[in-house]
Scaffold this active site. Structure first.
Site, PDB file in Angstrom:
ATOM      1  N   TYR A  88      -7.098  47.430  -1.474  1.00  0.00           N
ATOM      2  CA  TYR A  88      -7.270  45.591  -1.484  1.00  0.00           C
ATOM      3  C   TYR A  88      -8.453  45.781  -2.524  1.00  0.00           C
ATOM      4  CZ  TYR A  88      -2.300  44.902  -1.475  1.00  0.00           C
ATOM      5  OH  TYR A  88      -1.057  44.904  -1.854  1.00  0.00           O
ATOM      6  N   LEU A  96       3.890  43.757  -3.548  1.00  0.00           N
ATOM      7  CA  LEU A  96       3.186  45.001  -4.729  1.00  0.00           C
ATOM      8  C   LEU A  96       4.167  45.835  -4.149  1.00  0.00           C
ATOM      9  CD1 LEU A  96       1.882  46.382  -7.026  1.00  0.00           C
ATOM     10  CD2 LEU A  96       0.023  46.272  -5.720  1.00  0.00           C
ATOM     11  N   SER A 115       3.634  33.106  -5.825  1.00  0.00           N
ATOM     12  CA  SER A 115       3.949  31.886  -5.555  1.00  0.00           C
ATOM     13  C   SER A 115       2.046  31.144  -5.168  1.00  0.00           C
ATOM     14  CB  SER A 115       4.932  31.740  -4.228  1.00  0.00           C
ATOM     15  OG  SER A 115       4.288  31.556  -3.243  1.00  0.00           O
ATOM     16  N   HIS A 138       2.605  38.280  -2.581  1.00  0.00           N
ATOM     17  CA  HIS A 138       3.870  38.273  -1.763  1.00  0.00           C
ATOM     18  C   HIS A 138       4.183  39.562  -1.782  1.00  0.00           C
ATOM     19  CE1 HIS A 138       4.490  34.088  -0.784  1.00  0.00           C
ATOM     20  NE2 HIS A 138       5.042  33.435  -2.105  1.00  0.00           N
ATOM     21  N   LEU A 145       7.223  29.177   1.150  1.00  0.00           N
ATOM     22  CA  LEU A 145       6.369  28.329   0.432  1.00  0.00           C
ATOM     23  C   LEU A 145       6.510  28.086  -0.828  1.00  0.00           C
ATOM     24  CD1 LEU A 145       5.756  25.087   2.928  1.00  0.00           C
ATOM     25  CD2 LEU A 145       8.458  25.342   1.881  1.00  0.00           C
TER      26      LEU A 145
END
Length: 191
Positions: free
Chosen positions: A152, A108, A81, A106, A95
């Site tokens: 990451y 994976l 998002s 948000h 949100l």
């Protein structure tokens, strides 16, 4: 980058994801770190989003979700998002800020039968390439537990430090990846 099987397909997960995730697939109604789901598992093995939250973001911003399908079966997905602040806050969990320039990743998640095959890394790489085609996207943000930072970092993210967001006693590291946007303006960008 490893080559993909000829039956692989990357598609926005909008309405298709709902068909693959039946009621209760993502476990109990608790917000985060619920019992590992029977099918899809996030990189950490925990359930970061409840099914209603996935549907919420798919309805609000389907263009920020991506699914990996093999032979018509969803094997991995990313839900994102937009966010309009420099750092993530508790509000970022629910949100979508349509005027934002940061894409908050948000989740994976990879289907349990396809884990440990590099699909999470490949999908993240493809997702970041896709974000470069979006003129409004400047960077990608995510929060993860300490043990996921090396994963990451291999995907090109850099640690920003401790995240303001906590879930119960769990603390997270906030990470970002520059996207730079406007790839669509480059000739032969392939986007």
């Amino acid at each position: 980058m490893p080559s993909l099987p000829s039956t692989s397909c990357f598609l926005p997960t909008t309405s298709v994801l709902g068909g693959f995730l039946g009621p209760g697939v993502l476990g109990s109604p608790r917000r985060a770190h619920c019992r590992p789901p029977p099918a899809f598992i996030s990189v950490s093995g925990d359930c970061p989003l409840h099914l209603d939250e996935i549907r919420h973001f798919l309805n609000l911003c389907p263009e920020l979700s991506l699914g990996w399908f093999e032979e018509g079966r969803l094997v991995a997905f990313i839900i994102g998002s937009l966010w309009d602040q420099e750092r993530l806050s508790q509000e970022a969990l629910t949100l979508h800020k349509p005027r934002g320039t940061a894409v908050h990743i948000h989740v994976l998640a990879v289907h349990r039968t396809f884990r440990q095959q590099g699909k999470g890394s490949i999908l993240m790489w493809r997702y970041l390439q896709y974000l470069r085609c979006l003129p409004f996207a400047r960077r990608a943000l995510l929060m993860c537990e300490d043990f996921l930072v090396p994963f990451y970092q291999k995907c090109g993210f850099e640690a920003l430090g401790p995240c303001e967001v906590t879930v119960g006693e769990l603390a997270f590291v906030e990470m970002q990846h520059p996207v730079r946007g406007h790839a669509f303006m480059r000739r032969n960008s392939g986007c």
